[in-house]
Write a protein that holds these residues in place. Sequence first.
Motif, short mmCIF file in Angstrom:
data_model
loop_
_atom_site.label_atom_id
_atom_site.label_comp_id
_atom_site.label_asym_id
_atom_site.label_seq_id
_atom_site.Cartn_x
_atom_site.Cartn_y
_atom_site.Cartn_z
N ARG A 148 0.83 -1.21 0.00
CA ARG A 148 0.00 0.00 0.00
C ARG A 148 0.86 1.25 0.00
O ARG A 148 0.56 2.23 -0.70
CB ARG A 148 -0.92 -0.02 1.22
N ALA A 149 1.94 1.23 0.77
CA ALA A 149 2.83 2.39 0.81
C ALA A 149 3.47 2.65 -0.55
O ALA A 149 3.82 3.79 -0.87
CB ALA A 149 3.91 2.17 1.87
N ALA A 150 3.61 1.58 -1.35
CA ALA A 150 4.19 1.72 -2.69
C ALA A 150 3.15 2.10 -3.73
O ALA A 150 3.46 2.17 -4.92
CB ALA A 150 4.86 0.41 -3.09
N GLY A 151 1.91 2.35 -3.31
CA GLY A 151 0.87 2.79 -4.23
C GLY A 151 -0.14 1.74 -4.60
O GLY A 151 -1.06 2.01 -5.39
N GLY A 152 -0.03 0.52 -4.05
CA GLY A 152 -0.99 -0.54 -4.35
C GLY A 152 -2.28 -0.38 -3.57
O GLY A 152 -2.35 0.33 -2.56
N ILE A 153 -3.32 -1.02 -4.05
CA ILE A 153 -4.64 -0.97 -3.42
C ILE A 153 -4.82 -2.23 -2.57
O ILE A 153 -4.63 -3.35 -3.06
CB ILE A 153 -5.75 -0.90 -4.48
N VAL A 154 -5.19 -2.06 -1.31
CA VAL A 154 -5.42 -3.19 -0.42
C VAL A 154 -6.93 -3.45 -0.33
O VAL A 154 -7.69 -2.59 0.12
CB VAL A 154 -4.85 -2.94 0.99
N VAL A 155 -7.34 -4.63 -0.78
CA VAL A 155 -8.73 -5.06 -0.72
C VAL A 155 -8.85 -6.10 0.39
O VAL A 155 -8.03 -7.01 0.48
CB VAL A 155 -9.18 -5.66 -2.06
N ALA A 156 -9.86 -5.97 1.22
CA ALA A 156 -10.04 -6.89 2.35
C ALA A 156 -11.37 -7.63 2.24
O ALA A 156 -12.40 -7.04 1.90
CB ALA A 156 -9.97 -6.15 3.68
N ASP A 157 -11.31 -8.90 2.54
CA ASP A 157 -12.49 -9.75 2.61
C ASP A 157 -12.38 -10.55 3.90
O ASP A 157 -11.36 -10.47 4.61
CB ASP A 157 -12.56 -10.67 1.39
N LEU A 158 -13.36 -11.32 4.23
CA LEU A 158 -13.28 -12.19 5.40
C LEU A 158 -14.36 -13.24 5.32
O LEU A 158 -15.28 -13.13 4.50
CB LEU A 158 -13.39 -11.40 6.71
N GLY A 159 -14.22 -14.27 6.13
CA GLY A 159 -15.20 -15.35 6.15
C GLY A 159 -15.96 -15.37 7.46
O GLY A 159 -15.83 -14.49 8.30
N TRP A 160 -16.73 -16.41 7.61
CA TRP A 160 -17.55 -16.58 8.81
C TRP A 160 -16.66 -16.72 10.04
O TRP A 160 -15.66 -17.43 10.01
CB TRP A 160 -18.42 -17.83 8.66
N ASP A 161 -17.02 -16.04 11.13
CA ASP A 161 -16.30 -16.17 12.39
C ASP A 161 -16.86 -17.37 13.14
O ASP A 161 -17.99 -17.32 13.66
CB ASP A 161 -16.48 -14.89 13.21
N PRO A 162 -16.10 -18.48 13.23
CA PRO A 162 -16.65 -19.68 13.87
C PRO A 162 -16.93 -19.49 15.36
O PRO A 162 -17.74 -20.23 15.93
CB PRO A 162 -15.54 -20.73 13.65
#
Length: 355
Positions: free
Chosen positions: A164-178
């Motif tokens: 991200r610091a180098a200019g990239g885009i950070v996309v976040a996802d997640l799954g079910w919290d067991p």
Amino acid sequence: MSSDDFRPGPECDRVPLHTDGLDVFLSGQVFMDMIFTGLPGLPPPGGEMITDGLGSAPGGVANMAVAMSRLGLRVGLAAAFGDDMFGSYLWRTLSEQEGVDLTWSRHVPGWSSPVTVSLAYDADRSMVTYVKPGPPVLLDAPPRARTCVIDIALPVPEWARKLRAAGGIVVADLGWDPTETWSADVLDRLRDVDVFLPNAVEAMAYTRTGSAAEALEKLAALVPTVVVKCGAAGALGASGELRVAAPALPVQALDPTGAGDVFAAAFVFGTLADWGLEQRLRFANLCAGLSVRHYSGSLGAPCWGEIANFGESAEVPAEILAGYAFVVPYIPETELESGPDAVTRAEPTLRRLVP
């Protein structure tokens, strides 16, 4: 709008998304997915069901890697692979069949590949997973990539911050919290994220709200772009002051395995193509909708040939199809003649494991 309007002209191979390096970098766990289909429901305690539908496909983070690669994105993956039969299948399928770059991945001697059994019934699913803890794949620095996708249920890795610091885009996802505790730590981690893609249940649980719209508003205050996936109800999106809703593709869902990952892959494609938020949502719904028509997990992700074929099939009314016309210039001419049959679907047995 006729089906012919969905066929691109000769200028349509002019849309390069790539720059030097990768389009997307991923790191995570790859699973061996075994998908039983055609079930009327779950077997009762002590009972047994016989079905004639069994598919095999790479799962886990591989769902997204496959979906992105099929859209023409250059995908790099860092993951551990077992040295067993399943590990060999997973490596070969991803690298040779799907074109995923495994330079940052490695085989782990003596480690058993994680396995998930998915029971698909009535457009829903239940899953059982076996996973033996293995050594993490360590990255001193990320490769050059325009985007990455991370699991925000875990602490944000240092390599993602560097990207991200180098200019990239950070996309976040997640799954079910067991544990179903829905820790507030997840929301704190969004400070290091540019795009967040939870489903409605997850979004409401983490924000302690009662509707997807309310959850969207709370999350929009924490991250620049947020999308709440609502399944058959479509998706809601927010970016700055903009609020957008997009309908789901009206198709019959057979197996939702991996649909959320296909949605994320298509949304990333639209982000790299510099589409507006509504276009990104529509394209993500289109790809996810096409994927659920197959009993095949990650191998149900559509390629451009299938997308073009759908546009010409008259499967949905012309007025609905018109909402996806913006996709046309991005369909590579070279894929048009291949059609949906170019996509390798999960086979009913593990025959492909045999050399």
